[in-house]
Scaffold this motif. Structure first.
Motif, PDB file in Angstrom:
ATOM      1  N   ALA A  13       0.850  -1.204   0.000  1.00 43.44           N
ATOM      2  CA  ALA A  13       0.000   0.000   0.000  1.00 43.44           C
ATOM      3  C   ALA A  13       0.881   1.248   0.000  1.00 43.44           C
ATOM      4  O   ALA A  13       0.558   2.249  -0.646  1.00 43.44           O
ATOM      5  N   HIS A  14       1.995   1.172   0.697  1.00 41.47           N
ATOM      6  CA  HIS A  14       2.872   2.339   0.808  1.00 41.47           C
ATOM      7  C   HIS A  14       3.750   2.532  -0.423  1.00 41.47           C
ATOM      8  O   HIS A  14       3.953   3.661  -0.870  1.00 41.47           O
ATOM      9  N   THR A  15       4.282   1.438  -0.977  1.00 39.53           N
ATOM     10  CA  THR A  15       5.105   1.614  -2.179  1.00 39.53           C
ATOM     11  C   THR A  15       4.232   2.037  -3.361  1.00 39.53           C
ATOM     12  O   THR A  15       4.702   2.739  -4.256  1.00 39.53           O
ATOM     13  N   ASP A  16       2.953   1.627  -3.354  1.00 39.19           N
ATOM     14  CA  ASP A  16       2.040   2.065  -4.419  1.00 39.19           C
ATOM     15  C   ASP A  16       1.847   3.584  -4.362  1.00 39.19           C
ATOM     16  O   ASP A  16       1.889   4.251  -5.387  1.00 39.19           O
ATOM     17  N   LEU A  20       9.901   3.156   0.307  1.00 46.88           N
ATOM     18  CA  LEU A  20       9.648   2.682   1.675  1.00 46.88           C
ATOM     19  C   LEU A  20      10.968   2.618   2.442  1.00 46.88           C
ATOM     20  O   LEU A  20      11.852   1.828   2.128  1.00 46.88           O
ATOM     21  N   LYS A  21      11.071   3.471   3.455  1.00 46.18           N
ATOM     22  CA  LYS A  21      12.302   3.586   4.230  1.00 46.18           C
ATOM     23  C   LYS A  21      12.256   2.669   5.449  1.00 46.18           C
ATOM     24  O   LYS A  21      13.250   2.068   5.836  1.00 46.18           O
ATOM     25  N   GLU A  24       7.635   4.803   7.213  1.00 46.07           N
ATOM     26  CA  GLU A  24       8.294   6.037   6.770  1.00 46.07           C
ATOM     27  C   GLU A  24       8.490   5.939   5.277  1.00 46.07           C
ATOM     28  O   GLU A  24       9.037   4.958   4.767  1.00 46.07           O
ATOM     29  N   LEU A  25       8.005   6.971   4.582  1.00 43.77           N
ATOM     30  CA  LEU A  25       8.069   7.014   3.122  1.00 43.77           C
ATOM     31  C   LEU A  25       8.986   8.141   2.679  1.00 43.77           C
ATOM     32  O   LEU A  25       8.810   9.291   3.112  1.00 43.77           O
ATOM     33  N   ARG A  26       9.953   7.801   1.817  1.00 41.47           N
ATOM     34  CA  ARG A  26      10.775   8.853   1.209  1.00 41.47           C
ATOM     35  C   ARG A  26       9.948   9.469   0.083  1.00 41.47           C
ATOM     36  O   ARG A  26       9.533   8.768  -0.844  1.00 41.47           O
ATOM     37  N   GLU A  68       2.229  -8.206  -6.060  1.00 43.15           N
ATOM     38  CA  GLU A  68       2.855  -7.002  -6.618  1.00 43.15           C
ATOM     39  C   GLU A  68       2.484  -6.858  -8.087  1.00 43.15           C
ATOM     40  O   GLU A  68       2.492  -7.830  -8.847  1.00 43.15           O
ATOM     41  N   THR A  69       2.173  -5.640  -8.488  1.00 44.54           N
ATOM     42  CA  THR A  69       1.865  -5.395  -9.891  1.00 44.54           C
ATOM     43  C   THR A  69       2.898  -4.472 -10.544  1.00 44.54           C
ATOM     44  O   THR A  69       2.884  -4.302 -11.759  1.00 44.54           O
TER      45      THR A  69
END
Lengths: 132, 146
Positions: free
Chosen positions: A61-64, A72-73, A123-125, B33-34
């Protein structure tokens, strides 16, 4: 991204055989995840999801929203209760602070109204264009 | 239950993991993952990576081999039938891509007892061949008391 913003929720329903594929992919073959009879013998309702699979949904959800895997840190979670296949998982999160190009997101994952991942923090960069 | 706090600080032999392209793809597909960076070599290369990129939580895969010795260490004395995974934290550095060789070291960060339950925290540190820390992990396990 501003404090108070909600991240786009991620909803996914793991299918009946997901735990078998995740066991193979991750190397965690604990029978409580892949053997219905064994799981019931040790007092569980049936095969349960791997906690780290559910955590991977929180990460996704966060990397999206963060723009890719490099965003994603850090991610820390607590597992509570158990996740089940064939029931929808919903990941939500709220931005708590944004400082020096890093957003701190309070997040979690719910299934059937129960929070199975709680007290989670990511934590998101932020990408340069979002960091100003 | 009695816990052995004498193992705090104990460090285990490093374990190496060679990151394979198909393993990344298998893992990425299992977790849904997409993002093409994890699945498509051409897309990964066009984005400037040497090969497909591991999703952050792939850290579980390259860290696991280093964790078995502490989980099975009789000095730590974990009763698996009573163990639950209480919490997990990862902090990530540079991205891991297929072809990387990752070396992970695990140590016992903390052992304590509260209300008859044992709390075990293991720390993992994974570095790539350039000596960069790609992931630090804290693995919290609870062993319920009798």
């Amino acid at each position: 991204m501003q404090p108070g913003d909600e991240i786009t929720p991620l909803a996914v329903t793991p299918d009946r055989y997901l735990t078998v594929r995740y066991a193979g992919a991750s190397g965690d073959f604990n029978p409580i995840h892949i053997d219905e009879e064994f799981a019931q013998q040790v007092g569980l309702p049936g095969k349960i999801l791997h906690g780290l699979y559910t955590m991977a949904q929180v990460a996704r959800a966060h990397t999206d929203v963060g723009g890719g895997p490099g965003s994603l840190k850090r991610l820390g979670v607590q597992f509570r209760g158990m996740g089940l296949p064939e029931h929808e998982l919903v990941v939500t999160g709220t931005v708590r602070s944004v400082e020096d190009g890093v957003a701190v997101v309070e997040c979690g994952c719910e299934q059937n109204g129960k929070r199975i991942i709680r007290n989670a923090e990511a934590e998101l960069r932020l990408r340069l264009r979002d960091a100003s | 239950m009695a816990v052995n706090t004498g193992v705090i600080g104990k460090t285990y032999p490093t374990a190496e993991y060679a990151v394979g392209r198909e393993k990344i793809r298998e893992y990425a597909q299992a977790v849904g993952e997409t993002n093409a960076l994890h699945l498509d070599v051409t897309a990964a290369r066009e984005a400037g990576h040497a090969d497909v990129v591991a999703p952050p939580m792939f850290a579980v895969v390259y860290s696991f081999p280093a964790l078995w010795p502490v989980l099975f260490d009789p000095e730590v004395g974990i009763d698996f039938s009573r163990m639950v995974h209480g919490g997990q934290e990862f902090e990530w550095g540079p991205l891991v891509v297929a072809g990387d060789e990752i070396t992970t070291t695990v140590s016992v960060a903390d052992v304590s007892e509260r209300a008859g339950n044992g709390f075990y925290v293991f720390a993992s540190e994974s570095v790539n061949a350039r000596g960069e820390t790609v992931c630090s992990g804290r693995w919290s396990n609870i062993v319920r008391g009798a």
